[in-house]
Each structure stands twice: as structure tokens, then as C-alpha cells.
Scaffold this active site. Structure first.
Site, PDB file in Angstrom:
ATOM      1  N   ASP A  54      26.464  40.054  15.842  1.00 19.62           N
ATOM      2  CA  ASP A  54      25.767  38.776  15.770  1.00 19.62           C
ATOM      3  C   ASP A  54      26.797  37.681  16.054  1.00 19.62           C
ATOM      4  OD1 ASP A  54      24.549  36.378  15.001  1.00 19.62           O
ATOM      5  OD2 ASP A  54      23.227  37.416  13.596  1.00 19.62           O
ATOM      6  N   TYR A  80      21.285  26.850  18.618  1.00 23.06           N
ATOM      7  CA  TYR A  80      21.204  25.495  18.051  1.00 23.06           C
ATOM      8  C   TYR A  80      22.463  25.128  17.284  1.00 23.06           C
ATOM      9  CZ  TYR A  80      19.463  28.499  14.290  1.00 23.06           C
ATOM     10  OH  TYR A  80      19.321  29.510  13.378  1.00 23.06           O
ATOM     11  N   LYS A  81      23.400  26.079  17.160  1.00 22.21           N
ATOM     12  CA  LYS A  81      24.655  25.774  16.461  1.00 22.21           C
ATOM     13  C   LYS A  81      25.649  25.231  17.498  1.00 22.21           C
ATOM     14  CE  LYS A  81      23.484  28.981  12.793  1.00 22.21           C
ATOM     15  NZ  LYS A  81      23.468  30.378  12.351  1.00 22.21           N
ATOM     16  N   PHE A 132      25.018  36.990   7.266  1.00 24.51           N
ATOM     17  CA  PHE A 132      24.013  35.990   6.920  1.00 24.51           C
ATOM     18  C   PHE A 132      22.786  36.730   6.377  1.00 24.51           C
ATOM     19  CE2 PHE A 132      20.721  32.840   7.906  1.00 24.51           C
ATOM     20  CZ  PHE A 132      21.338  31.664   7.506  1.00 24.51           C
ATOM     21  N   ARG A 174      31.648  23.257   3.587  1.00 28.88           N
ATOM     22  CA  ARG A 174      31.912  23.857   4.888  1.00 28.88           C
ATOM     23  C   ARG A 174      32.022  22.777   5.968  1.00 28.88           C
ATOM     24  NH1 ARG A 174      27.648  27.980   7.643  1.00 28.88           N
ATOM     25  NH2 ARG A 174      26.412  26.093   7.664  1.00 28.88           N
TER      26      ARG A 174
HETATM   27  C1  LIG Z   1      22.207  30.841  11.709  1.00 28.13           C
HETATM   28  C2  LIG Z   1      22.084  32.307  11.586  1.00 28.13           C
HETATM   29  C3  LIG Z   1      20.827  32.932  11.632  1.00 28.13           C
HETATM   30  C4  LIG Z   1      19.557  32.142  11.708  1.00 28.13           C
HETATM   31  O1  LIG Z   1      18.466  32.901  12.149  1.00 28.13           O
HETATM   32  P1  LIG Z   1      17.150  32.178  12.684  1.00 28.13           P
HETATM   33  O2  LIG Z   1      16.184  33.248  12.887  1.00 28.13           O
HETATM   34  O3  LIG Z   1      17.543  31.463  13.949  1.00 28.13           O
HETATM   35  O4  LIG Z   1      16.733  31.185  11.664  1.00 28.13           O
HETATM   36  C5  LIG Z   1      20.795  34.315  11.580  1.00 28.13           C
HETATM   37  N1  LIG Z   1      21.922  35.052  11.474  1.00 28.13           N
HETATM   38  C6  LIG Z   1      23.150  34.470  11.429  1.00 28.13           C
HETATM   39  C7  LIG Z   1      24.365  35.330  11.328  1.00 28.13           C
HETATM   40  C8  LIG Z   1      23.262  33.089  11.454  1.00 28.13           C
HETATM   41  O5  LIG Z   1      24.454  32.507  11.358  1.00 28.13           O
END
Ligand SMILES: *Cc1c(COP(=O)(O)O)cnc(C)c1O
Length: 397
Positions: free
Chosen positions: A184, A209-210, A113, A356
Site C-alpha cells: 500500500d 488525495y494525499k 492503516f 503529525r
Molecule cells: C489514507 C489511507 C487509506 C484510506 O482509504 P480510503 O478508502 O481512500 O478512505 C487506506 N489505507 C492507507 C494505508 C491509508 O493511508
């Protein structure tokens, strides 16, 4: 056996909506409302500053860590919560780099990400010119382990395609090459069984939050392997990670274990909602989640592929190589997703052409998946997506 009809009842889901976007933002557990009311009215409202002691707000980050730990194979006391995932990535990476002082390369992959890569870039820039971020293809990560690699930082499940790394195998190879391993788990925690202890991961981070349904802006979590936790230096050495925050010493001394990864004042209202959301997981077995998730995703792929050849599977076909989401490529994916949403089926879109769909056994049923696949095929086959209102891009896709 997990009772999924019971877990579904614990969520508020708008009538008639098929929600396949819990991989972006989980729906609201019904208990969230009562938890929010309690923390706002009864605790903040009545106790004011006394809430830190009387309502035990101060231990909330670690209490949440215990509950999350059970879902990711982390022992008691090895996970804490707070801040956002971007911040936790920064913290984990900064500490990991210091464990490997002779080496200057951070290895990641282009399925990560972007924020993880951005945070790494920012940190490495502060550390100096000789640090470098190396980003390779996900399939080739292990080919790049050499004695320049200080840290391997990967997201287990690819946010676009659901492709999943083999956590244990890659961690072993990273360690053999003398690198520190950060995982992660943003698309893993609550989605697939994770065993950080068995994989011998050094650090792990993720968001809540996911798949953990903590609500928009819910705090992130961080795991540090227990034998490292008392050794690592926190780069973001905030007062709540101090050994004795209320001694108000002018010098920083890191707190015990993973508590040193706390930074500043925890978001108590948001955390109280997350605490309620995590109760849904009591009695849920991650092996049952995985089995049902595979059943849902396989059914979806089967029906979409039977119904259209205009949308092409972008996820691994082997369910064992996939997290809990399925993606299809379609050149007009953005408009098609808007058309789907207008038909009460919610997934999301990731540029350039990925539609998705996340599958969450806690509340998604086989019937919903069948309905969603049917509507998707109809939209793609008939060109129902081709309307100006569906092409108009919104800020959040
Ligand atoms: C959703 C997601 C994030 C989001 O980061 P925030 O700081 O919570 O906005 C970061 N890394 C990955 C791999 C994600 O899937």
C-alpha cells in the site's frame, strides 16, 4: 533539478497558512478549478452522454494510471484508477489469495492503516473459517514468513510515525517464502521514490488525495505486475473491467491486463481534477523530492528538539528509515494541534498522542518549517494549548 518555486506557484494556498497536512489531504492545484469548470460546463454540460466518446472519459482511468505509474516505477499500462483505496485493497488481496490457493494466512503489521486490516478481515470472513489475518509488529514481519502465509500485505510508510519498510528486501523475502506481496503506497506515492518494478512487487495500491493532490474523494490506484495482470481473477468483476463492456454479454470475461481491475463507472469530475493535479508532476524528479523532503524534516526535528523536550520524536531518527512526515508524541497532542491550527500551522493528530506533520517539497519551504517548529515549541512550552476550545474534539482529527 526540479524547480520548487515553480511547483509552489501552482498551488492555491491560503495567505499566511503553513500547511503541513498534505499527507492527509493535498492542497488545491490552481488548475483544478479550470479542470472542474471544463469537465462540468464544457463536457458534461455540452456533450452530455457524448462525453464518453468525445471527451474520451472512458480512457481516463488508464490515462491517470500512466501518470501515476511514472512516480512509482510502474511500466506503461500497469496501473489503473478508480474507487477508493479500501476497495482497491480488497481487490488486490482477493486476487493475490487466489494466486496462492494452498495457503490461508494473510500477514500484515500493526502499523498498517486500520481500513486495510478491516477490509482484509471482511474478505477473509467471506472466504471461510480457515482463512486468517495475522497482524505482527512492523519490525518483526520478516520473522513470520512461513509456509502458511499466502499474502504479505503492508503499507510501506506508517501513517502515524512515517516509519518506512524496506520494500525491495521484504518483497524478496516474501517471495522466497512463497508468498504474494501487496504494497500500500498511500503515504509513498509522491512522497518518496518508489520502484515497483525493481522491487518486483506483485500488487500495489494507493490513494491520490494525499501527496498527489487530487482533492477530497479522488480515486485510488492499483498496480498489478504485468506478467500477472492477465492471470489474476478480479473479485469485484464489474462491467467496466469486462473485456467488452458494450457487448453486454451475460457472462463475465476479464479485460486485458490491469483494466480488469476497473469496476464500475469512473467518477469523471473527480478524475478530471486529478488529471490536472498530476500535471504539476511533469518535470519533477522524485530524487529531488526526496532530497528536499529530508532537508525539511531534518530541520523540523532539529528545531523542535532544540526548543522543547516535552514533545518526543515518534518517527525514526534516521531519515532513510522515514517517509515524508515527522511525528511527535505529546500527552496533550490533540489540544496542542488545535492551538497550532489556530496559529495558522496545520498538521494533524492521530490517537492516542501523535502530532503529525507532513512535508511536501512541491509547496513547503524551509522558512515555513522553521516557523512551524517555533510555534509548536512555544505552544508546548507555555501550555497555550490548555484552553477548553482546544480540548473539544471534532469528528475528523
Ligand atoms: C489514507 C489511507 C487509506 C484510506 O482509504 P480510503 O478508502 O481512500 O478512505 C487506506 N489505507 C492507507 C494505508 C491509508 O493511508
Amino acid at each position: 533539478m526540479t524547480d520548487f518555486s515553480n511547483t509552489r506557484q501552482q498551488f492555491h494556498l491560503p495567505e499566511g497558512l503553513v500547511y503541513l497536512d498534505g499527507n492527509s489531504l493535498g492542497p488545491m492545484p490552481k488548475t483544478a478549478l479550470a479542470a472542474a469548470k471544463r469537465v462540468i460546463a464544457d463536457e458534461w454540460g455540452e456533450m452530455l452522454i457524448g462525453g464518453w466518446n468525445k471527451a474520451d472519459w472512458m480512457s481516463l482511468p488508464m490515462r491517470l494510471g500512466e501518470k501515476i505509474g511514472r512516480l512509482i516505477g510502474a511500466p506503461a499500462g500497469s496501473v489503473t484508477t478508480g474507487d477508493t483505496l479500501s476497495i482497491k485493497v480488497y481487490q488486490a488481496l482477493a486476487s493475490a489469495l487466489e494466486l496462492n490457493p494452498g495457503r490461508k494466512t494473510v500477514l500484515s503489521d500493526n502499523g498498517n492503516f486500520p481500513t486495510d486490516l478491516y477490509m482484509a478481515e471482511g474478505l477473509l470472513k467471506s472466504l471461510g473459517e480457515d482463512y486468517r489475518l495475522k497482524v505482527v509488529d512492523p519490525e518483526a514481519v520478516a520473522d513470520h514468513f512461513d509456509d502458511s502465509v499466502a499474502v504479505v500485505m503492508l503499507t510501506e510508510v506508517d501513517y502515524r510515525t512515517g516509519r518506512m519498510h524496506d520494500m525491495a528486501a521484504i518483497t524478496r523475502k516474501a517471495h522466497d517464502a512463497g508468498a504474494v506481496m501487496i504494497w500500500d503506497l498511500a503515504h509513498s506515492a509522491g512522497a518518496v521514490p518508489v520502484d515497483l518494478t525493481a522491487a518486483n512487487a506483485d500488487f500495489a495500491v494507493g490513494c491520490t488525495y494525499k501527496y498527489l493532490n487530487g482533492g477530497p474523494g479522488a480515486p485510488a490506484f492499483i498496480y498489478v505486475r504485468p506478467d500477472l495482470a492477465d492471470r489474476v481473477r478480479p473479485a469485484l468483476s464489474g462491467w467496466l473491467g469486462h473485456e467488452a463492456p458494450f457487448a453486454f454479454d451475460l457472462d463475465y470475461r476479464p479485460g486485458a491486463g490491469v483494466e480488469r481491475m476497473r469496476v464500475g463507472t469512473p467518477p469523471i469530475i473527480q478524475m478530471s481534477i486529478l488529471e490536472a493535479a498530476l500535471e504539476v508532476w511533469d518535470g519533477v524528479d522524485m530524487a529531488d523530492i526526496r532530497a528536499r523532503s529530508i532537508e525539511l524534516s531534518q530541520r523540523f526535528i532539529e528545531l523542535v528538539e532544540a526548543g522543547t523536550d516535552k514533545a518526543v520524536l515518534a518517527s525514526p531518527r534516521d531519515p532513510q528509515a522515514r517517509g515524508s512526515q515527522v511525528s511527535f508524541r505529546f500527552s496533550e497532542g490533540y489540544a496542542a494541534m488545535q492551538a497550532l491550527i489556530a496559529s495558522n500551522v496545520v498538521g494533524d493528530f492521530r490517537a492516542p498522542d501523535i502530532m503529525r506533520f507532513g512535508f511536501c517539497p512541491l509547496y513547503n519551504s524551509v522558512e515555513e518549517v522553521e516557523q512551524a517548529a517555533g510555534i509548536l515549541c512555544e505552544i508546548v512550552e507555555t501550555g497555550a494549548w490548555d484552553r477548553p476550545e482546544f480540548r473539544k474534539r471534532q469528528a475528523v482529527t
